[in-house]
Design an enzyme around this catalytic site. Sequence first.
Site, PDB file in Angstrom:
ATOM      1  N   GLU A 152      35.433  76.453  16.936  1.00  0.00           N
ATOM      2  CA  GLU A 152      35.062  75.716  15.725  1.00  0.00           C
ATOM      3  C   GLU A 152      33.713  75.014  15.818  1.00  0.00           C
ATOM      4  O   GLU A 152      33.613  73.805  15.629  1.00  0.00           O
ATOM      5  CB  GLU A 152      36.183  74.710  15.381  1.00  0.00           C
ATOM      6  CG  GLU A 152      37.519  75.403  15.216  1.00  0.00           C
ATOM      7  CD  GLU A 152      38.671  74.468  14.844  1.00  0.00           C
ATOM      8  OE1 GLU A 152      38.471  73.248  14.807  1.00  0.00           O
ATOM      9  OE2 GLU A 152      39.767  74.982  14.585  1.00  0.00           O
ATOM     10  N   ASN A 195      35.910  81.337  18.580  1.00  0.00           N
ATOM     11  CA  ASN A 195      37.060  81.261  17.681  1.00  0.00           C
ATOM     12  C   ASN A 195      36.732  80.278  16.560  1.00  0.00           C
ATOM     13  O   ASN A 195      36.178  79.207  16.810  1.00  0.00           O
ATOM     14  CB  ASN A 195      38.259  80.760  18.509  1.00  0.00           C
ATOM     15  CG  ASN A 195      39.576  80.795  17.781  1.00  0.00           C
ATOM     16  OD1 ASN A 195      39.949  81.821  17.207  1.00  0.00           O
ATOM     17  ND2 ASN A 195      40.308  79.681  17.807  1.00  0.00           N
ATOM     18  N   HIS A 231      44.320  80.550   9.234  1.00  0.00           N
ATOM     19  CA  HIS A 231      45.236  79.562   8.645  1.00  0.00           C
ATOM     20  C   HIS A 231      45.060  79.700   7.139  1.00  0.00           C
ATOM     21  O   HIS A 231      44.139  79.121   6.553  1.00  0.00           O
ATOM     22  CB  HIS A 231      44.875  78.145   9.106  1.00  0.00           C
ATOM     23  CG  HIS A 231      45.111  77.921  10.569  1.00  0.00           C
ATOM     24  ND1 HIS A 231      46.377  77.935  11.122  1.00  0.00           N
ATOM     25  CD2 HIS A 231      44.257  77.697  11.592  1.00  0.00           C
ATOM     26  CE1 HIS A 231      46.281  77.715  12.426  1.00  0.00           C
ATOM     27  NE2 HIS A 231      45.013  77.574  12.742  1.00  0.00           N
ATOM     28  N   GLU A 259      45.250  82.656  14.946  1.00  0.00           N
ATOM     29  CA  GLU A 259      46.083  81.474  14.632  1.00  0.00           C
ATOM     30  C   GLU A 259      46.769  81.633  13.278  1.00  0.00           C
ATOM     31  O   GLU A 259      46.875  80.684  12.502  1.00  0.00           O
ATOM     32  CB  GLU A 259      45.217  80.195  14.637  1.00  0.00           C
ATOM     33  CG  GLU A 259      44.416  80.023  15.923  1.00  0.00           C
ATOM     34  CD  GLU A 259      43.717  78.667  16.053  1.00  0.00           C
ATOM     35  OE1 GLU A 259      44.004  77.773  15.246  1.00  0.00           O
ATOM     36  OE2 GLU A 259      42.907  78.523  16.977  1.00  0.00           O
ATOM     37  N   ASP A 261      48.856  81.700  10.080  1.00  0.00           N
ATOM     38  CA  ASP A 261      50.017  81.164   9.370  1.00  0.00           C
ATOM     39  C   ASP A 261      49.670  81.120   7.889  1.00  0.00           C
ATOM     40  O   ASP A 261      48.494  81.137   7.521  1.00  0.00           O
ATOM     41  CB  ASP A 261      50.509  79.800   9.904  1.00  0.00           C
ATOM     42  CG  ASP A 261      49.426  78.745  10.034  1.00  0.00           C
ATOM     43  OD1 ASP A 261      48.423  78.811   9.317  1.00  0.00           O
ATOM     44  OD2 ASP A 261      49.611  77.824  10.858  1.00  0.00           O
TER      45      ASP A 261
END
Length: 336
Positions: A152, A195, A231, A259, A261
């Site tokens: 990030e 990432n 996400h 990651e 979801d």
Amino acid sequence: MFVFLLGLALILRGEASPTPTSTDGRIILRDLAAPRFFGAAANTTFLFNDQNYTRLAETQFSIFTPEREMKWPTVHPFPNVFNFTPGDEIVKFAESRGARVRGHNLMWGSPLPPWVNDSLSATELDRALKNHINTVMDHYRGRLYAMDVINEFISDTPNATFKDIIWTRKFGEEAMAKGLTYARQADPEPKLYINDYDIEAINNKSNSLFEVVKSLKKDGIPLDGIGFQCHLTLGQVPPDLQENLQRFADLDLDVAITELDINLRGPANETAYAQQAKDYKEVVRACVAVKRCVSVTVWGISDDYSWIPDGEVLPWDREKQPKPAFFAIAEAFSGR
Ligand SMILES: *[C@@H]1O[C@H](CO)[C@@H](O)[C@H](O)[C@H]1NC(C)=O
Ligand SMILES: *[C@@H]1O[C@H](CO)[C@@H](O)[C@H](O)[C@H]1NC(C)=O
Ligand SMILES: *[C@@H]1O[C@H](CO)[C@@H](O)[C@H](O)[C@H]1NC(C)=O
Ligand SMILES: *[C@@H]1O[C@H](CO)[C@@H](O)[C@H](O)[C@H]1NC(C)=O
Ligand SMILES: *[C@@H]1O[C@H](CO)[C@@H](O)[C@H](O)[C@H]1NC(C)=O
Ligand SMILES: *[C@@H]1O[C@H](CO)[C@@H](O)[C@H](O)[C@H]1NC(C)=O
């Protein structure tokens, strides 16, 4: 007549044949995903305290990312104190199941332990970073498939390339190169990743990262892959996800969904679960369609233990039962 009706029923269900299963009749996503990995963020709090969670973890996944166990505050709380116990538990668990591990992560803006702050000079911070990376990489030598070296860093606004965080404040544009170079020097084996979130679509942020990555490659900085966190919000899978993964892959990089979801942001009902299944399927399909896409990792396992407590974001519900999303993932990995 029976065959006709069966066929019709299947067509009406929108599939050519029943949900794919493994040889013993159970649906095992890690088998269906092969040669890709199907992964989960694992959390030691539950891994060793809830058998139903553990059961899913050990049967369904072929790679694990420690949710918090390898982050700075846990691993390196004071200048000369390292704590590998929680991270080791996840690595041992993964190895006992023949699964791999994605280390996570070496450089992130926050959280950081209090001793890593702006009162350190660039030279002091550099020394601390090098020591951190050497010690972590050395500890896990031979046991990591990949490491998220950079987490990030890209700015959310198009007026800057990088976020304003301690690493970019102290090291400027050299921040990523430093971490990646130290990581490779410490251990040449694990795949080294950048990432980030909100880079799933072709947008200003992913364009920004794309330029940074091209420049790192041009300078010969070690970099093996890009992690797309994913996400996502219900009904909002970017239609150009696959195209975006492909353009990074075309830079001779692996890509991974790291990651995943999907937040309902509304009531959990049949309609929402059906849309969520569609969304999961779209993401997994995008990965399967890209040769260099090596894994799909979901951020957690069941809804009760997600970092988003009320989003019902995962493929298993609070009772650890498979949701429609689970079957959709199985279909997507099977090319349906
Ligand atoms: C685990 O699952 C079983 C069967 O579904 C259930 O009876 C039990 O209560 C669950 N245990 C926990 C700790 O949730
Ligand atoms: C596990 O998840 C719980 C609940 O989200 C969290 O409080 C805890 O810090 C996590 N543990 C680790 C080691 O990540
Ligand atoms: C900031 O970092 C320095 C050097 O590690 C440390 O001595 C100091 O206590 C830290 N400050 C805070 C508020 O933690
Ligand atoms: C970029 O814009 C945001 C608001 O959109 C602002 O908060 C930030 O200070 C700006 N950064 C730079 C480097 O100009
Ligand atoms: C990218 O940034 C520009 C300038 O701020 C803006 O006008 C444009 O809408 C942005 N594009 C996307 C895809 O967000
Ligand atoms: C079901 O969920 C969808 C998506 O969150 C929502 O738009 C809809 O209003 C819900 N329906 C009911 C009956 O709650």
